[in-house]
Design a protein around this motif. Sequence first.
Motif, PDB file in Angstrom:
ATOM      1  N   UNK A   1     104.005  24.709 103.943  1.00 12.32           N
ATOM      2  CA  UNK A   1     105.065  24.821 104.884  1.00 12.32           C
ATOM      3  C   UNK A   1     105.954  25.877 104.760  1.00 12.32           C
TER       4      UNK A   1
ATOM      5  N   UNK B   1     102.325  24.635 108.091  1.00 15.39           N
ATOM      6  CA  UNK B   1     102.865  24.375 109.352  1.00 15.39           C
ATOM      7  C   UNK B   1     104.043  25.161 109.276  1.00 15.39           C
ATOM      8  N   UNK B   2     104.539  25.439 110.364  1.00 20.65           N
ATOM      9  CA  UNK B   2     105.994  26.240 110.519  1.00 20.65           C
ATOM     10  C   UNK B   2     106.688  25.014 111.118  1.00 20.65           C
ATOM     11  N   UNK B   3     108.016  24.939 110.620  1.00 24.03           N
ATOM     12  CA  UNK B   3     109.062  24.283 110.967  1.00 24.03           C
ATOM     13  C   UNK B   3     110.304  25.300 111.586  1.00 24.03           C
ATOM     14  N   UNK B   4     110.573  24.791 112.828  1.00 24.56           N
ATOM     15  CA  UNK B   4     111.471  25.814 113.476  1.00 24.56           C
ATOM     16  C   UNK B   4     112.726  25.180 113.206  1.00 24.56           C
ATOM     17  N   UNK B   5     113.921  25.563 112.674  1.00 24.85           N
ATOM     18  CA  UNK B   5     115.291  24.869 113.042  1.00 24.85           C
ATOM     19  C   UNK B   5     116.038  25.885 113.794  1.00 24.85           C
TER      20      UNK B   5
ATOM     21  N   UNK C   1     115.389  22.434 104.449  1.00 24.59           N
ATOM     22  CA  UNK C   1     114.027  23.201 104.076  1.00 24.59           C
ATOM     23  C   UNK C   1     113.777  23.292 102.575  1.00 24.59           C
TER      24      UNK C   1
END
Lengths: 345, 345
Positions: free
Chosen positions: B66, B96-100, B116
């Motif tokens: 991630x 996976x890319x988690x955008x905040x 994160x």
Amino acid sequence: MAKVDRIRIYDVARIAGVSVATASKALNDTGRMTEATRTRVKQTAAALGFRPNAMARALTRQRSFTIGLLTNDTYGRFTLPVMAGINEALVDQGVSVFLCGIEDDATLAKVHVDAMLDKQVDGIIATGKRIDRRLPVDLADLPVPVVYAFTEGPADAVTLVSDDAQGARAATECLLALGRRRLVHVTGPEDFASVAARAAAFRQAAGSAAPVLFGAWSEAWGHEAVSRLWSEGPVPDAIFCGNDQIARGVVDALRERGVAVPADVSVVGFDNWEIVSAATRPPLTTVDMNLKELGREAGRLILELAEGKPVEPGIRTLPCKLVVRQSCGSKTLAAIQGEGTLQEV
Amino acid sequence: MAKVDRIRIYDVARIAGVSVATASKALNDTGRMTEATRTRVKQTAAALGFRPNAMARALTRQRSFTIGLLTNDTYGRFTLPVMAGINEALVDQGVSVFLCGIEDDATLAKVHVDAMLDKQVDGIIATGKRIDRRLPVDLADLPVPVVYAFTEGPADAVTLVSDDAQGARAATECLLALGRRRLVHVTGPEDFASVAARAAAFRQAAGSAAPVLFGAWSEAWGHEAVSRLWSEGPVPDAIFCGNDQIARGVVDALRERGVAVPADVSVVGFDNWEIVSAATRPPLTTVDMNLKELGREAGRLILELAEGKPVEPGIRTLPCKLVVRQSCGSKTLAAIQGEGTLQEV
């Protein structure tokens, strides 16, 4: 409610200088951290008078304080306001929102959903670019709760959409209140559910004979529609558009024909996409779908579900508001004052 | 390289129907899962001939697959293409890319960075809305690698930006190649580093006496600049604009004055923000910053760092490309053919 009851785990975490998850683990004697950290968190909690009840402790123990947000909206036009609203609803609870962009790619969607589940998100919010299409991934049987916001979900799901009919009615009634009588609706492709709902509400308010022209979601279609209306007649004195890009094309085309907006023709858009609506000359009066509020509500609901509270399934429609700028006419404010959905800018 | 060497953990995961993290744990005899799942993953790996070497195993063991992406770009105009590029670079690795979205809110940024880290992301990519401003959070001493893409990072960080000077030079040289001689640059606020870099490159190519007009990033400024240029004279035969919104305002203002684009005046924009550039009449020739490629490169670099490979710190500039539509002139394609940075649309 006594003051101490309102101290939240988030306050403990912030003051102890750790994340909410770490604070939660420290207080529950789980997780890995230095003894110094665990002691600091416990002392902070004691100093603040933080006293979770038994049920809250049980729930806290299992939570990751993370919500996943899935979207296929490449331009982010609908999703970013929704995400901003979710953040607003959840940041005070110490909950983070992780957005994954899946476009219309089932493989990407599967990878991201798996990753979210691996990270033990407390719930997933699905969102997209239209309310009558599903994301390219089945979220029905996940081990975590799911809320659908501005995308289609299964019949028994918790789903949030904006009230297209009410928004279109507000726009149409505003034009009628201004004394306009020859109304036309210029909108997007007929197969969008939102297009059908807005067109039906427009006809209900403006009369069943009021013309509706279906086309594309583009400025070019706005130009073409004006060209068609002015060559075939009779010419309208008000044009309600299905989105702001169409309205921008309509306003530009009218100016180039020497037709004055709003003196000769009132124009109203839909979306309140500021990059378009505020740059139009004159600036657009338009229907705002309140997507940020929709996001806040989605955040509140996913949190309730994550905490095991009962949430009634079904489709919830949230009201739109009319944002009044100059393209509908100078008498607008006086004419529609007292209208609940009005926001003056 | 033998074929079996190219079987990746992602392939094992996909075929076994589990996430990459689960596959990794199954093969490493760690994590919690049913024995049936663990056996299925191992059998799949054996059937495919998947043989991670010792170093890969050691690295795999520690990875969460991630990546966190932090941004303060509310409209997503710069961030969403960057995220699409990161996804393209990483999805085949099962990452996976988690955008905040943190806006300019330090509290929100802290909550998200903590989350994160709690989720043990393999690395964080920071991005934003301008290259000369930092995000409202210090990422310098995190336990995971950080790459900065389209936002300012510390001097010793790995940073990616687009080559503003080269992009501006390509636009200016295109106008000169078309035979234009009275060039003007109409651009954004003088305190943006990208504005200064583009203006300097413009002057270097067009001559140090070529006028540069600084203003706002808006259509309204494009209108005002044309009004000023045409009332004060001498009138230009080419206008290179600092972004597409300014260019849109310039093109509209010229049309309303009866000045033909591109016959009398060539116009070139910057950004290739299609919602603006493609809707302008005529459609805009514009400089594309290749943000998707910037995202791909950021994805590749963060993965190398996560795998413990050495990556040279410093600022990497990636080339822009000129996207030729109609606003610069019909002779353009012939005039600048062979130019490496050209993309015809």
